[in-house]
Design a protein around this motif. Structure first.
Motif, short mmCIF file in Angstrom:
data_model
loop_
_atom_site.label_atom_id
_atom_site.label_comp_id
_atom_site.label_asym_id
_atom_site.label_seq_id
_atom_site.Cartn_x
_atom_site.Cartn_y
_atom_site.Cartn_z
N VAL A 144 0.88 -1.17 0.00
CA VAL A 144 0.00 0.00 0.00
C VAL A 144 0.92 1.22 0.00
CG1 VAL A 144 -1.82 1.24 1.21
CG2 VAL A 144 -1.73 -1.26 1.33
N TYR A 145 0.80 2.05 -1.03
CA TYR A 145 1.62 3.27 -1.16
C TYR A 145 0.78 4.46 -0.72
CZ TYR A 145 4.77 0.35 -3.89
OH TYR A 145 5.63 -0.64 -4.29
N MET A 146 1.25 5.14 0.31
CA MET A 146 0.51 6.24 0.91
C MET A 146 1.16 7.58 0.56
SD MET A 146 -1.70 4.43 2.68
CE MET A 146 -2.47 5.72 3.60
N GLU A 147 0.39 8.65 0.75
CA GLU A 147 0.95 9.99 0.62
C GLU A 147 2.11 10.13 1.61
OE1 GLU A 147 -2.15 12.86 1.25
OE2 GLU A 147 -3.22 12.26 -0.56
N GLY A 148 3.05 10.98 1.29
CA GLY A 148 4.20 11.20 2.18
C GLY A 148 5.28 10.15 2.03
N GLY A 149 5.14 9.25 1.05
CA GLY A 149 6.17 8.24 0.81
C GLY A 149 6.08 7.02 1.72
N PHE A 150 5.04 6.88 2.49
CA PHE A 150 4.88 5.72 3.35
C PHE A 150 4.43 4.51 2.54
CE2 PHE A 150 4.28 9.30 6.19
CZ PHE A 150 5.08 8.96 7.26
N ARG A 151 4.99 3.36 2.89
CA ARG A 151 4.62 2.10 2.24
C ARG A 151 4.40 1.04 3.30
NH1 ARG A 151 9.56 1.48 -1.82
NH2 ARG A 151 10.51 1.54 0.23
N VAL A 152 3.38 0.23 3.10
CA VAL A 152 3.09 -0.87 4.03
C VAL A 152 2.89 -2.13 3.21
CG1 VAL A 152 1.53 -1.76 5.80
CG2 VAL A 152 1.98 0.70 5.68
N PHE A 153 3.68 -3.15 3.52
CA PHE A 153 3.57 -4.44 2.85
C PHE A 153 2.51 -5.27 3.55
CE2 PHE A 153 4.73 -8.90 2.36
CZ PHE A 153 4.82 -8.99 0.98
N LEU A 154 1.67 -5.95 2.76
CA LEU A 154 0.62 -6.81 3.31
C LEU A 154 0.77 -8.22 2.76
CD1 LEU A 154 -2.53 -4.52 2.89
CD2 LEU A 154 -1.23 -4.92 4.98
N GLY A 155 0.29 -9.17 3.51
CA GLY A 155 0.23 -10.55 3.02
C GLY A 155 -0.72 -10.66 1.84
N ARG A 156 -0.61 -11.73 1.10
CA ARG A 156 -1.36 -11.90 -0.13
C ARG A 156 -2.87 -11.78 0.06
NH1 ARG A 156 1.18 -16.09 -2.89
NH2 ARG A 156 0.57 -17.42 -1.17
N GLU A 157 -3.44 -12.49 1.03
CA GLU A 157 -4.90 -12.46 1.21
C GLU A 157 -5.38 -11.10 1.70
OE1 GLU A 157 -7.19 -14.62 0.18
OE2 GLU A 157 -5.46 -15.58 -0.74
N CYS A 158 -4.66 -10.50 2.63
CA CYS A 158 -5.04 -9.16 3.12
C CYS A 158 -4.95 -8.15 1.98
CB CYS A 158 -4.13 -8.72 4.27
SG CYS A 158 -4.35 -9.68 5.76
N PHE A 159 -3.92 -8.27 1.15
CA PHE A 159 -3.77 -7.34 0.03
C PHE A 159 -4.91 -7.50 -0.96
CE2 PHE A 159 -2.25 -6.20 -4.19
CZ PHE A 159 -1.87 -4.89 -3.97
N ARG A 160 -5.26 -8.74 -1.30
CA ARG A 160 -6.37 -8.97 -2.26
C ARG A 160 -7.67 -8.39 -1.74
NH1 ARG A 160 -5.29 -15.26 -3.84
NH2 ARG A 160 -3.52 -14.88 -5.19
N ARG A 161 -7.96 -8.66 -0.47
CA ARG A 161 -9.19 -8.14 0.14
C ARG A 161 -9.17 -6.61 0.15
NH1 ARG A 161 -9.02 -11.32 4.12
NH2 ARG A 161 -7.96 -10.01 5.62
N GLY A 162 -8.04 -6.03 0.53
CA GLY A 162 -7.90 -4.57 0.58
C GLY A 162 -8.01 -3.93 -0.79
N ARG A 163 -7.39 -4.55 -1.79
CA ARG A 163 -7.44 -4.00 -3.15
C ARG A 163 -8.87 -3.98 -3.68
NH1 ARG A 163 -4.00 -7.12 -7.37
NH2 ARG A 163 -5.74 -8.53 -7.07
N LYS A 164 -9.62 -5.02 -3.37
CA LYS A 164 -11.02 -5.08 -3.81
C LYS A 164 -11.84 -3.96 -3.15
CE LYS A 164 -15.00 -8.12 -3.99
NZ LYS A 164 -15.57 -9.41 -3.62
N ILE A 165 -11.68 -3.78 -1.85
CA ILE A 165 -12.41 -2.73 -1.13
C ILE A 165 -12.00 -1.36 -1.63
CG2 ILE A 165 -12.77 -1.66 1.13
CD1 ILE A 165 -12.32 -4.54 2.32
N PHE A 166 -10.71 -1.15 -1.82
CA PHE A 166 -10.21 0.14 -2.32
C PHE A 166 -10.72 0.43 -3.72
CE2 PHE A 166 -6.61 2.62 -4.27
CZ PHE A 166 -6.89 3.82 -3.63
N GLY A 167 -10.75 -0.60 -4.56
CA GLY A 167 -11.27 -0.43 -5.92
C GLY A 167 -12.72 0.02 -5.93
N GLU A 168 -13.53 -0.55 -5.06
CA GLU A 168 -14.92 -0.12 -4.94
C GLU A 168 -15.02 1.30 -4.40
OE1 GLU A 168 -17.77 -1.74 -5.86
OE2 GLU A 168 -16.41 -3.19 -6.79
N TYR A 169 -14.16 1.65 -3.48
CA TYR A 169 -14.21 2.96 -2.84
C TYR A 169 -13.90 4.08 -3.84
CZ TYR A 169 -13.13 6.78 0.38
OH TYR A 169 -13.10 7.97 1.04
N ILE A 170 -12.93 3.86 -4.73
CA ILE A 170 -12.52 4.94 -5.64
C ILE A 170 -13.40 5.04 -6.89
CG2 ILE A 170 -10.17 5.00 -4.82
CD1 ILE A 170 -9.32 3.50 -7.35
N LYS A 171 -14.34 4.14 -7.09
CA LYS A 171 -15.23 4.20 -8.26
C LYS A 171 -16.14 5.38 -8.20
CE LYS A 171 -15.33 -0.47 -9.89
NZ LYS A 171 -16.13 -1.64 -10.16
#
Length: 107
Positions: free
Chosen positions: A80-107
């Motif tokens: 997850v790449y955040m403003e200010g240059g912050f980055r957080v690495f997530l496990g595969r399943e958490c990342f997939r779930r988060g990407r799906k939620i984020f994709g819906e949020y930005i639509k």
């Protein structure tokens, strides 16, 4: 109860940290670390306490993190790449779930 801030109480101070300022929240053992545009705030609380104050813009895809989706620049390569240059690495399943939620949020 959803507020526009999280009340923070430490040994030295009591204050408000506004949701608009928070990039993400990290939970480490008994401590919560609020990463904001101006720095970080560390205090003791549990995740349930934090969740009662955040709103729908906060991504809850990992038990130790809450991401402000308004501050996410992108999600790629399990990171997850955040403003200010912050980055957080997530496990595969958490990342997939988060990407799906984020994709819906930005639509």
């Amino acid at each position: 109860m959803v507020c526009k801030y999280i009340p923070v109480k430490t040994a030295k101070e009591i204050r408000r940290v506004y949701l608009d300022e928070i990039l993400y929240i990290e939970k480490r053992r008994r401590q919560a670390i609020l990463i904001t545009e101006s720095g970080k705030t560390v205090f003791y609380c549990n995740m349930d306490f934090l969740k009662q104050y955040v709103d729908e813009r906060f991504l809850d895809c990992h038990r130790s993190y809450l991401f402000n989706m308004d501050k996410i620049l992108r999600m790629a390569d399990q990171t997850v790449y955040m403003e200010g240059g912050f980055r957080v690495f997530l496990g595969r399943e958490c990342f997939r779930r988060g990407r799906k939620i984020f994709g819906e949020y930005i639509k």
